[in-house]
Design a protein around this motif. Structure first.
Motif, PDB file in Angstrom:
ATOM      1  N   ALA A   1      14.364  -2.097 -11.617  1.00 31.82           N
ATOM      2  CA  ALA A   1      13.179  -2.745 -12.181  1.00 31.82           C
ATOM      3  C   ALA A   1      12.034  -2.564 -11.188  1.00 31.82           C
ATOM      4  CB  ALA A   1      13.449  -4.227 -12.424  1.00 31.82           C
ATOM      5  N   VAL A   2      10.896  -2.039 -11.669  1.00 37.29           N
ATOM      6  CA  VAL A   2       9.744  -1.808 -10.792  1.00 37.29           C
ATOM      7  C   VAL A   2       8.496  -2.449 -11.403  1.00 37.29           C
ATOM      8  CG1 VAL A   2      10.667   0.301  -9.761  1.00 37.29           C
ATOM      9  CG2 VAL A   2       9.284   0.466 -11.821  1.00 37.29           C
ATOM     10  N   TRP A   3       7.623  -2.950 -10.514  1.00 39.32           N
ATOM     11  CA  TRP A   3       6.349  -3.517 -10.946  1.00 39.32           C
ATOM     12  C   TRP A   3       5.381  -3.536  -9.773  1.00 39.32           C
ATOM     13  CZ3 TRP A   3      10.627  -6.315  -9.769  1.00 39.32           C
ATOM     14  CH2 TRP A   3      10.503  -7.412  -8.929  1.00 39.32           C
ATOM     15  N   GLU A   4       4.103  -3.798 -10.095  1.00 41.48           N
ATOM     16  CA  GLU A   4       3.060  -3.838  -9.079  1.00 41.48           C
ATOM     17  C   GLU A   4       2.291  -5.146  -9.180  1.00 41.48           C
ATOM     18  OE1 GLU A   4       0.471  -0.439  -9.145  1.00 41.48           O
ATOM     19  OE2 GLU A   4       2.139   0.966  -9.332  1.00 41.48           O
ATOM     20  N   TYR A   5       1.804  -5.604  -8.042  1.00 41.16           N
ATOM     21  CA  TYR A   5       0.931  -6.781  -7.989  1.00 41.16           C
ATOM     22  C   TYR A   5      -0.026  -6.573  -6.817  1.00 41.16           C
ATOM     23  CZ  TYR A   5      -0.584 -11.565  -7.022  1.00 41.16           C
ATOM     24  OH  TYR A   5      -1.339 -12.686  -6.781  1.00 41.16           O
ATOM     25  N   LYS A   6      -1.334  -6.515  -7.137  1.00 40.95           N
ATOM     26  CA  LYS A   6      -2.350  -6.210  -6.128  1.00 40.95           C
ATOM     27  C   LYS A   6      -1.954  -4.933  -5.377  1.00 40.95           C
ATOM     28  CE  LYS A   6      -3.926 -10.973  -5.649  1.00 40.95           C
ATOM     29  NZ  LYS A   6      -4.137 -12.118  -4.738  1.00 40.95           N
ATOM     30  N   GLU A   7      -1.908  -4.994  -4.031  1.00 43.44           N
ATOM     31  CA  GLU A   7      -1.534  -3.798  -3.263  1.00 43.44           C
ATOM     32  C   GLU A   7      -0.035  -3.707  -2.992  1.00 43.44           C
ATOM     33  OE1 GLU A   7      -3.080  -6.693  -0.012  1.00 43.44           O
ATOM     34  OE2 GLU A   7      -3.232  -6.434  -2.168  1.00 43.44           O
ATOM     35  N   TYR A   8       0.756  -4.548  -3.656  1.00 41.24           N
ATOM     36  CA  TYR A   8       2.199  -4.598  -3.421  1.00 41.24           C
ATOM     37  C   TYR A   8       2.955  -3.881  -4.549  1.00 41.24           C
ATOM     38  CZ  TYR A   8       0.536  -8.301  -0.383  1.00 41.24           C
ATOM     39  OH  TYR A   8      -0.151  -9.005   0.573  1.00 41.24           O
TER      40      TYR A   8
ATOM     41  N   ASN B   1       0.804  -1.228   0.000  1.00 41.09           N
ATOM     42  CA  ASN B   1       0.000   0.000   0.000  1.00 41.09           C
ATOM     43  C   ASN B   1       0.838   1.280   0.000  1.00 41.09           C
ATOM     44  OD1 ASN B   1      -2.541  -1.365   0.074  1.00 41.09           O
ATOM     45  ND2 ASN B   1      -2.175  -1.766   2.238  1.00 41.09           N
ATOM     46  N   ALA B   2       2.040   1.221  -0.526  1.00 46.25           N
ATOM     47  CA  ALA B   2       2.910   2.406  -0.595  1.00 46.25           C
ATOM     48  C   ALA B   2       4.009   2.153  -1.621  1.00 46.25           C
ATOM     49  CB  ALA B   2       3.521   2.701   0.767  1.00 46.25           C
ATOM     50  N   ASP B   3       4.663   3.246  -2.034  1.00 46.93           N
ATOM     51  CA  ASP B   3       5.804   3.113  -2.923  1.00 46.93           C
ATOM     52  C   ASP B   3       7.044   2.783  -2.098  1.00 46.93           C
ATOM     53  OD1 ASP B   3       4.486   3.698  -5.335  1.00 46.93           O
ATOM     54  OD2 ASP B   3       4.623   5.855  -4.950  1.00 46.93           O
ATOM     55  N   PRO B   4       7.927   1.916  -2.603  1.00 44.25           N
ATOM     56  CA  PRO B   4       9.180   1.646  -1.884  1.00 44.25           C
ATOM     57  C   PRO B   4      10.025   2.908  -1.768  1.00 44.25           C
ATOM     58  CG  PRO B   4       8.818   0.036  -3.633  1.00 44.25           C
ATOM     59  CD  PRO B   4       7.805   1.128  -3.823  1.00 44.25           C
ATOM     60  N   ASP B   5      10.780   2.997  -0.704  1.00 45.41           N
ATOM     61  CA  ASP B   5      11.648   4.154  -0.457  1.00 45.41           C
ATOM     62  C   ASP B   5      12.946   3.968  -1.244  1.00 45.41           C
ATOM     63  OD1 ASP B   5      12.683   6.465   0.559  1.00 45.41           O
ATOM     64  OD2 ASP B   5      13.248   5.596   2.496  1.00 45.41           O
ATOM     65  N   LEU B   6      13.030   4.618  -2.402  1.00 44.03           N
ATOM     66  CA  LEU B   6      14.180   4.459  -3.303  1.00 44.03           C
ATOM     67  C   LEU B   6      15.185   5.586  -3.114  1.00 44.03           C
ATOM     68  CD1 LEU B   6      12.292   3.550  -6.598  1.00 44.03           C
ATOM     69  CD2 LEU B   6      13.497   1.985  -5.075  1.00 44.03           C
ATOM     70  N   PRO B   7      16.472   5.276  -3.295  1.00 43.79           N
ATOM     71  CA  PRO B   7      17.464   6.344  -3.256  1.00 43.79           C
ATOM     72  C   PRO B   7      17.299   7.260  -4.475  1.00 43.79           C
ATOM     73  CG  PRO B   7      18.490   4.259  -3.889  1.00 43.79           C
ATOM     74  CD  PRO B   7      17.068   3.956  -3.529  1.00 43.79           C
TER      75      PRO B   7
END
Length: 199
Positions: free
Chosen positions: A166-173, A122-128
């Motif tokens: 590399a970024v992607w989404e699956y359901k709420e992840y 339910n959030a974006d990962p904290d990327l540098p």
């Protein structure tokens, strides 16, 4: 009189030696038999010396966050599986920051680099912070166990195209996989492997 004094002095010296007095590296045990003192550094009696040195560099908080792949699946509700090929992936560690953020580190032998997979619920990962070259943008595609189609966006950093995200989404992840990929295919292929095991 001289004999008595000499005999007394000899007895005192002998007793001093047996009881550990003086500068001798011996110590008498309760039975009166001298034993050599061993100078061994103090360690926990139940823990081998090697185990003590292996965990000295990790804080209790870091150890508390480490979980297994199975525990990660239970906590997040989805399995997150890296390729199970020892000629490709090694030294994977799962660290749970909190119930919504998982960090997986591993060494990729094909990319010849240490890589990090961030998974956030339910959030974006904290990327540098980084700047990516739009001309090098790629998309890869994969499918989950249930047949859901997933698109992976692969970007390469400006001035160092080996640095890959590399970024992607699956359901709420939301997933973000990053590292230096000299092969330009290892990181996207790991992403597809993770996707193939999502259920």
């Amino acid at each position: 009189m001289k004999k008595t004094i000499l005999l007394s002095a000899a007895i005192i010296c002998l007793c001093g030696t047996l009881l550990g007095c003086g500068d001798h590296p011996e110590k008498a045990d309760p039975a009166g038999t001298p034993t050599i003192q061993n100078h061994i550094p103090h360690t926990n009696e139940d823990t081998p010396a090697e185990a003590v040195s292996d965990t000295e560099n990790e804080t209790p908080a870091e150890n508390a966050n480490k979980i297994s792949a199975e525990e990660a699946a239970d906590t997040f509700g989805i399995p997150i599986v890296l390729p199970e090929n020892s000629n490709w992936i090694e030294d994977e560690e799962y660290d749970l920051a909190d119930e919504n953020n998982l960090r997986i580190t591993y060494h990729d032998l094909i990319a010849d680099a240490d890589c990090t997979l961030l998974v956030s619920k339910n959030a974006d990962p904290d990327l540098p912070p980084a700047e990516y070259d739009e001309a090098l943008h790629e998309t890869w595609e994969g499918s989950t166990v249930g047949g859901q189609h997933i698109t992976v966006n692969v970007q390469h950093e400006k001035d160092n195209e080996k640095k890959t995200l590399a970024v992607w989404e699956y359901k709420e992840y939301r997933f973000a996989l990053m590292g230096e990929d000299a092969s330009n295919v290892a990181i996207p292929k790991v992403a597809l492997c993770v996707i193939e095991n999502l259920d």
